[in-house]
Enzyme design. Structure first.
Site, mmCIF file in Angstrom:
data_model
loop_
_atom_site.group_PDB
_atom_site.id
_atom_site.type_symbol
_atom_site.label_atom_id
_atom_site.label_comp_id
_atom_site.label_asym_id
_atom_site.label_seq_id
_atom_site.Cartn_x
_atom_site.Cartn_y
_atom_site.Cartn_z
ATOM 1 N N THR A 27 0.843 -1.201 0.000
ATOM 2 C CA THR A 27 0.000 0.000 0.000
ATOM 3 C C THR A 27 0.878 1.251 0.000
ATOM 4 O O THR A 27 1.956 1.249 0.602
ATOM 5 C CB THR A 27 -0.902 -0.023 1.251
ATOM 6 O OG1 THR A 27 -1.814 -1.117 1.120
ATOM 7 C CG2 THR A 27 -1.706 1.266 1.402
ATOM 8 N N GLY A 28 0.376 2.296 -0.661
ATOM 9 C CA GLY A 28 1.113 3.567 -0.675
ATOM 10 C C GLY A 28 1.474 3.960 -2.096
ATOM 11 O O GLY A 28 1.209 3.216 -3.052
ATOM 12 N N SER A 29 2.113 5.127 -2.236
ATOM 13 C CA SER A 29 2.383 5.640 -3.578
ATOM 14 C C SER A 29 3.460 4.824 -4.306
ATOM 15 O O SER A 29 3.395 4.672 -5.527
ATOM 16 C CB SER A 29 2.785 7.121 -3.500
ATOM 17 O OG SER A 29 3.884 7.282 -2.636
ATOM 18 N N ASP A 83 6.263 -4.072 -1.159
ATOM 19 C CA ASP A 83 5.575 -3.007 -0.425
ATOM 20 C C ASP A 83 6.546 -1.857 -0.177
ATOM 21 O O ASP A 83 7.776 -2.050 -0.186
ATOM 22 C CB ASP A 83 5.082 -3.591 0.922
ATOM 23 C CG ASP A 83 4.010 -2.743 1.591
ATOM 24 O OD1 ASP A 83 3.686 -1.659 1.091
ATOM 25 O OD2 ASP A 83 3.507 -3.196 2.634
ATOM 26 N N GLY A 84 6.013 -0.687 0.071
ATOM 27 C CA GLY A 84 6.838 0.482 0.375
ATOM 28 C C GLY A 84 7.202 0.542 1.848
ATOM 29 O O GLY A 84 6.896 -0.367 2.622
ATOM 30 N N GLY A 97 3.428 2.192 7.819
ATOM 31 C CA GLY A 97 2.137 2.561 8.386
ATOM 32 C C GLY A 97 1.728 3.994 8.119
ATOM 33 O O GLY A 97 0.671 4.427 8.568
ATOM 34 N N GLU A 105 -0.672 -5.073 6.211
ATOM 35 C CA GLU A 105 0.653 -5.253 5.602
ATOM 36 C C GLU A 105 1.460 -6.287 6.388
ATOM 37 O O GLU A 105 2.048 -7.204 5.807
ATOM 38 C CB GLU A 105 1.395 -3.908 5.569
ATOM 39 C CG GLU A 105 0.800 -2.936 4.559
ATOM 40 C CD GLU A 105 1.341 -1.521 4.650
ATOM 41 O OE1 GLU A 105 1.199 -0.781 3.680
ATOM 42 O OE2 GLU A 105 1.892 -1.142 5.698
HETATM 43 C C1 5RP Z 1 1.304 2.195 4.203
HETATM 44 C C2 5RP Z 1 2.777 2.096 4.195
HETATM 45 C C3 5RP Z 1 3.487 2.616 3.001
HETATM 46 O O1 5RP Z 1 4.195 1.588 2.411
HETATM 47 C C4 5RP Z 1 4.425 3.718 3.438
HETATM 48 O O2 5RP Z 1 3.646 4.719 4.099
HETATM 49 C C5 5RP Z 1 5.182 4.337 2.273
HETATM 50 O O3 5RP Z 1 4.298 5.043 1.462
HETATM 51 P P1 5RP Z 1 4.791 5.797 0.162
HETATM 52 O O4 5RP Z 1 5.256 4.766 -0.791
HETATM 53 O O5 5RP Z 1 3.533 6.514 -0.303
HETATM 54 O O6 5RP Z 1 5.878 6.755 0.561
HETATM 55 O O7 5RP Z 1 3.397 1.593 5.099
HETATM 56 O O8 5RP Z 1 0.763 1.810 5.432
#
Ligand code: 5RP
Length: 230
Positions: A27-29, A83-84, A97, A105
């Site tokens: 999840t996330g960008s 995942d990010g 998070g 996650e």
């Molecule tokens: C979501 C997360 C995301 O992986 C983390 O916040 C990174 O987000 P981004 O890729 O938008 O910087 O842990 O719960």
């Protein structure tokens, strides 16, 4: 610029997916770039058994892209999760998070044979704690639980108490209906002890410390994508 890097990391991770795999979708960008690149590969003929999304937002994106989905219980064991992260510290310890999806996650990561973190170079830190640590708390009695979290933080010589995450004047609710507190720790002296102490509090569902879970990281900078191992 960081979006270009996030995209490069996401596309590099999509190349790791093979026919027949069950894949955890973060999840996330940054994870969204991975999901988009995976969607392209699926359109091009890649046949995965399914993706296990870590949030409703990721599930919606994956559906739009035609990626077949499985629940965690249907999948049981995953081949790969991508995942990010909000921070990548020593030994690939992570804070996650920021997108309020840490519980799903962590459940998906723990069920995966291989966990790959994707990030832009700004996420690398020498010590975890610059990014405020997200802590998922049951909504019932959450102020009482937050006071107990503050006690744990001060036992760890972290002076700043947790703040309830708000959006548009309302507490942010996770996909599971819980609230999130963010603890601006500064530097976390002993992440594994803090993780254990937070987890022992009734009312704390989980926290964003991902320790000993990440097998590799693909970190993108202007000079390319670097692969890191613990
Ligand atoms: C979501 C997360 C995301 O992986 C983390 O916040 C990174 O987000 P981004 O890729 O938008 O910087 O842990 O719960």
């Amino acid at each position: 610029m960081s979006d270009t890097q996030k995209r490069a990391a996401g596309e590099a991770a999509a190349a790791l997916v093979e026919d027949g795999m069950i894949v955890g979708l973060g999840t996330g960008s940054t994870a969204a770039w991975f999901v988009k690149a995976l969607g392209e590969r699926v359109k091009g003929g890649l046949k995965i058994k399914g993706g296990v999304p870590t949030s409703e937002a990721t599930a919606a994106l994956a559906r739009e892209l035609g990626i077949p989905l499985l629940t965690l219980d249907e999948a049981r064991e995953l081949d790969l999760t991508v995942d990010g992260a909000d921070e990548i510290g020593p030994g690939l310890s992570l804070i996650k998070g920021g997108g309020a999806a840490l519980l799903r996650e962590k459940l998906v990561w723990e069920a995966s044979k291989r966990c790959v973190c994707i990030a832009d170079a700004a996420k690398k830190v020498p010590v975890l704690g610059r990014f405020a640590l997200p802590i998922e708390v049951v909504a019932f009695g959450h102020v009482t639980t937050a006071n107990r979290i503050a006690d744990v933080l001060s036992e760890h010589e972290i002076g700043v108490g947790p703040r309830l995450r708000m959006k548009d004047g309302e507490p942010v609710l996770t996909d599971g209906g819980n609230v999130i507190y963010d603890a601006a720790c500064g530097a976390i002296p002993n992440p594994s002890a803090l993780a254990a102490d937070l987890k022992s509090l009734t009312g704390v569902v989980d926290h964003g410390l991902f320790l000993d879970l990440c097998d590799e990281a693909l970190v993108a900078s202007d000079s390319g994508v670097e692969r890191l191992t613990p």
